[in-house]
Design an enzyme around this catalytic site. Structure first.
Site, PDB file in Angstrom:
ATOM      1  N   ASP A  80       0.877  -1.175   0.000  1.00  0.00           N
ATOM      2  CA  ASP A  80       0.000   0.000   0.000  1.00  0.00           C
ATOM      3  C   ASP A  80       0.916   1.227   0.000  1.00  0.00           C
ATOM      4  O   ASP A  80       2.131   1.112   0.170  1.00  0.00           O
ATOM      5  CB  ASP A  80      -0.886  -0.012   1.261  1.00  0.00           C
ATOM      6  CG  ASP A  80      -1.792   1.214   1.339  1.00  0.00           C
ATOM      7  OD1 ASP A  80      -2.398   1.568   0.307  1.00  0.00           O
ATOM      8  OD2 ASP A  80      -1.870   1.848   2.411  1.00  0.00           O
ATOM      9  N   SER A  81       0.299   2.396  -0.142  1.00  0.00           N
ATOM     10  CA  SER A  81       1.105   3.612  -0.083  1.00  0.00           C
ATOM     11  C   SER A  81       1.584   3.902   1.335  1.00  0.00           C
ATOM     12  O   SER A  81       2.503   4.694   1.516  1.00  0.00           O
ATOM     13  CB  SER A  81       0.262   4.793  -0.573  1.00  0.00           C
ATOM     14  OG  SER A  81      -0.904   4.903   0.226  1.00  0.00           O
ATOM     15  N   TYR A 119      -0.971   8.323  -2.644  1.00  0.00           N
ATOM     16  CA  TYR A 119      -1.048   8.007  -4.065  1.00  0.00           C
ATOM     17  C   TYR A 119      -2.307   8.622  -4.696  1.00  0.00           C
ATOM     18  O   TYR A 119      -2.331   8.923  -5.884  1.00  0.00           O
ATOM     19  CB  TYR A 119      -1.149   6.489  -4.279  1.00  0.00           C
ATOM     20  CG  TYR A 119       0.136   5.691  -4.151  1.00  0.00           C
ATOM     21  CD1 TYR A 119       1.322   6.238  -3.645  1.00  0.00           C
ATOM     22  CD2 TYR A 119       0.153   4.348  -4.549  1.00  0.00           C
ATOM     23  CE1 TYR A 119       2.470   5.463  -3.545  1.00  0.00           C
ATOM     24  CE2 TYR A 119       1.303   3.582  -4.452  1.00  0.00           C
ATOM     25  CZ  TYR A 119       2.457   4.138  -3.944  1.00  0.00           C
ATOM     26  OH  TYR A 119       3.600   3.367  -3.853  1.00  0.00           O
ATOM     27  N   GLY A 120      -3.340   8.737  -3.878  1.00  0.00           N
ATOM     28  CA  GLY A 120      -4.684   9.003  -4.415  1.00  0.00           C
ATOM     29  C   GLY A 120      -4.902  10.364  -5.036  1.00  0.00           C
ATOM     30  O   GLY A 120      -5.917  10.598  -5.684  1.00  0.00           O
ATOM     31  N   CYS A 159      -4.602  -1.587  -1.645  1.00  0.00           N
ATOM     32  CA  CYS A 159      -4.691  -0.152  -1.905  1.00  0.00           C
ATOM     33  C   CYS A 159      -5.775   0.051  -2.957  1.00  0.00           C
ATOM     34  O   CYS A 159      -5.666  -0.478  -4.076  1.00  0.00           O
ATOM     35  CB  CYS A 159      -3.338   0.330  -2.417  1.00  0.00           C
ATOM     36  SG  CYS A 159      -3.345   2.063  -2.940  1.00  0.00           S
ATOM     37  N   THR A 191      -6.501   2.681  -4.561  1.00  0.00           N
ATOM     38  CA  THR A 191      -6.022   3.511  -5.665  1.00  0.00           C
ATOM     39  C   THR A 191      -5.277   2.668  -6.697  1.00  0.00           C
ATOM     40  O   THR A 191      -5.548   2.737  -7.893  1.00  0.00           O
ATOM     41  CB  THR A 191      -5.104   4.616  -5.105  1.00  0.00           C
ATOM     42  OG1 THR A 191      -5.818   5.305  -4.074  1.00  0.00           O
ATOM     43  CG2 THR A 191      -4.682   5.584  -6.179  1.00  0.00           C
ATOM     44  N   GLU A 232      -2.596   9.060   8.258  1.00  0.00           N
ATOM     45  CA  GLU A 232      -1.130   8.989   8.288  1.00  0.00           C
ATOM     46  C   GLU A 232      -0.554   9.901   9.384  1.00  0.00           C
ATOM     47  O   GLU A 232       0.547   9.683   9.861  1.00  0.00           O
ATOM     48  CB  GLU A 232      -0.532   9.371   6.924  1.00  0.00           C
ATOM     49  CG  GLU A 232      -0.764   8.326   5.836  1.00  0.00           C
ATOM     50  CD  GLU A 232       0.082   7.040   6.000  1.00  0.00           C
ATOM     51  OE1 GLU A 232       1.190   7.117   6.543  1.00  0.00           O
ATOM     52  OE2 GLU A 232      -0.412   5.965   5.581  1.00  0.00           O
ATOM     53  N   CYS A 238     -10.992   2.780   0.233  1.00  0.00           N
ATOM     54  CA  CYS A 238      -9.564   3.032   0.440  1.00  0.00           C
ATOM     55  C   CYS A 238      -9.197   2.286   1.715  1.00  0.00           C
ATOM     56  O   CYS A 238      -9.931   2.380   2.720  1.00  0.00           O
ATOM     57  CB  CYS A 238      -9.328   4.534   0.605  1.00  0.00           C
ATOM     58  SG  CYS A 238      -7.696   4.950   1.247  1.00  0.00           S
ATOM     59  N   THR A 239      -8.088   1.564   1.683  1.00  0.00           N
ATOM     60  CA  THR A 239      -7.761   0.713   2.835  1.00  0.00           C
ATOM     61  C   THR A 239      -7.354   1.516   4.078  1.00  0.00           C
ATOM     62  O   THR A 239      -7.267   0.955   5.163  1.00  0.00           O
ATOM     63  CB  THR A 239      -6.642  -0.283   2.465  1.00  0.00           C
ATOM     64  OG1 THR A 239      -5.565   0.452   1.870  1.00  0.00           O
ATOM     65  CG2 THR A 239      -7.158  -1.339   1.506  1.00  0.00           C
ATOM     66  N   HIS A 240      -7.113   2.801   3.916  1.00  0.00           N
ATOM     67  CA  HIS A 240      -6.860   3.632   5.102  1.00  0.00           C
ATOM     68  C   HIS A 240      -8.153   3.883   5.909  1.00  0.00           C
ATOM     69  O   HIS A 240      -8.094   4.132   7.106  1.00  0.00           O
ATOM     70  CB  HIS A 240      -6.313   5.001   4.702  1.00  0.00           C
ATOM     71  CG  HIS A 240      -4.837   5.042   4.428  1.00  0.00           C
ATOM     72  ND1 HIS A 240      -4.270   4.459   3.320  1.00  0.00           N
ATOM     73  CD2 HIS A 240      -3.812   5.618   5.115  1.00  0.00           C
ATOM     74  CE1 HIS A 240      -2.953   4.684   3.331  1.00  0.00           C
ATOM     75  NE2 HIS A 240      -2.657   5.384   4.415  1.00  0.00           N
TER      76      HIS A 240
HETATM   77  N1  DGL Z   1      -4.711   3.003   1.068  1.00  0.00           N
HETATM   78  C1  DGL Z   1      -4.700   3.670  -0.209  1.00  0.00           C
HETATM   79  C2  DGL Z   1      -5.989   3.347  -0.947  1.00  0.00           C
HETATM   80  O1  DGL Z   1      -6.575   2.335  -0.610  1.00  0.00           O
HETATM   81  C3  DGL Z   1      -4.430   5.118   0.042  1.00  0.00           C
HETATM   82  C4  DGL Z   1      -4.125   5.849  -1.184  1.00  0.00           C
HETATM   83  C5  DGL Z   1      -3.309   7.091  -0.985  1.00  0.00           C
HETATM   84  O2  DGL Z   1      -2.154   6.946  -0.654  1.00  0.00           O
HETATM   85  O3  DGL Z   1      -3.864   8.166  -1.264  1.00  0.00           O
HETATM   86  O4  DGL Z   1      -6.420   4.001  -1.874  1.00  0.00           O
END
Ligand code: DGL
Length: 282
Positions: free
Chosen positions: A10-11, A42-43, A73, A75, A151, A185-187
């Site tokens: 993931d990011s 990343y998004g 992730c 994204t 984050e 989004c996994t966050h």
């Molecule tokens: N966990 C990433 C996702 O599921 C986060 C993307 C990001 O870094 O913006 O999209």
């Protein structure tokens, strides 16, 4: 039986939502995790940049001899899923398993999707839901501030900041009357309590990390590639920025001390060296 590790990336911290579920449902599996903390988020980036980063992340995991790659992730799964499908090892992103779970959960046929700007712009969840049932209504909303909040450790349910932000982002979805909401989004599952408070208890929240871990288990079972070592698996974590903050957050989130298992990797240097090797082999 295949005792090689599962590769997850993931990011940043978000993919840990998939790792936590892997540890729950497949405790014998070894896991190699890469969090691209030096380049998160990343998004908000262009398609080209997301494709480049995703290719490097996948190459890094492949260098660890993984038996399965999970793009934990939303994204990457939305924008660069084709790169994963072309890998020589099994691959899953988060979109398909999560879309399926939402179709099974909805009672009124109205599904909300929240994700990063790149994910929502791609329309990936909408397409995946409509491929399963074209009569379902899908309402999408990007939530660009959620990833930086997570984050930066602003995800605790008693914090008024994420609550205010969530109220603003989620208002149109409440208005639309969705009964199921994909945290695409996994966050976002780290903000689960806040999101649930804002949406109300009647709305079913679908956790993309959790659904993807369940799908990974099915994939491994089908391939007859589950680990059968008889021992609890080992997790190694790699990050592209300081290990300290990640170690702390990951230990808290996974409810185990992972401090000694977190290493730094210069992903750009790795990618350059990898490109040279691939070139000279061609
Ligand atoms: N966990 C990433 C996702 O599921 C986060 C993307 C990001 O870094 O913006 O999209």
């Amino acid at each position: 039986m295949d005792n090689r590790p599962i590769g997850v990336f993931d990011s940043g911290l978000g993919g840990l939502t998939a790792v936590r579920e892997i540890l729950n449902i497949m405790p014998q599996e070894n896991v190699v995790y890469f969090g691209d903390t030096g380049r998160v988020p990343y998004g908000t980036r262009s398609r080209e940049t997301i494709l480049k980063y995703a290719a490097q992340d996948m190459a890094f995991l492949r260098s660890k001899d993984v038996k399965l790659v999970i793009a934990a992730c939303g994204t990457v799964s939305s924008v660069a899923g084709a790169l994963g499908d072309a890998l020589p090892v099994p691959y899953t992103g988060v979109v398909r398993p999560t879309a399926l779970a939402s179709c099974l959960a909805t009672r009124n046929g109205k599904i909300g999707v929240i994700g990063t700007t790149a994910t929502i712009r791609s329309g990936s969840y909408r397409r995946a839901i409509h491929a399963l049932d074209k009569h379902l209504s899908v309402f999408e909303q990007d939530c660009p501030l959620f990833v930086p909040l997570v984050e930066n450790d602003f995800y605790h349910p008693d914090n008024p900041v994420p609550r205010l932000v969530a109220e603003r982002y989620l208002a149109p979805l409440k208005q639309a009357g969705v009964d199921t909401l994909i945290m695409g989004c996994t966050h976002y599952p780290l903000l689960r309590e806040t999101i649930q408070q804002v949406m109300g208890p009647q709305v079913v929240l679908i956790d993309s990390g959790r659904e993807t871990a369940a799908c990974a288990m099915e994939l491994l079972r089908k391939e007859n590639a589950l680990c059968e070592s008889g021992e609890t698996g080992r997790c190694s974590f790699f990050v592209s920025d300081s290990t300290e903050g990640f170690s702390k957050a990951a230990s808290l989130f996974l409810d185990r001390d992972v401090t000694d298992n977190v290493s730094y990797i210069d992903i750009v240097e790795f990618a350059e060296a990898h490109a040279k090797t691939t070139e000279s082999e061609a």
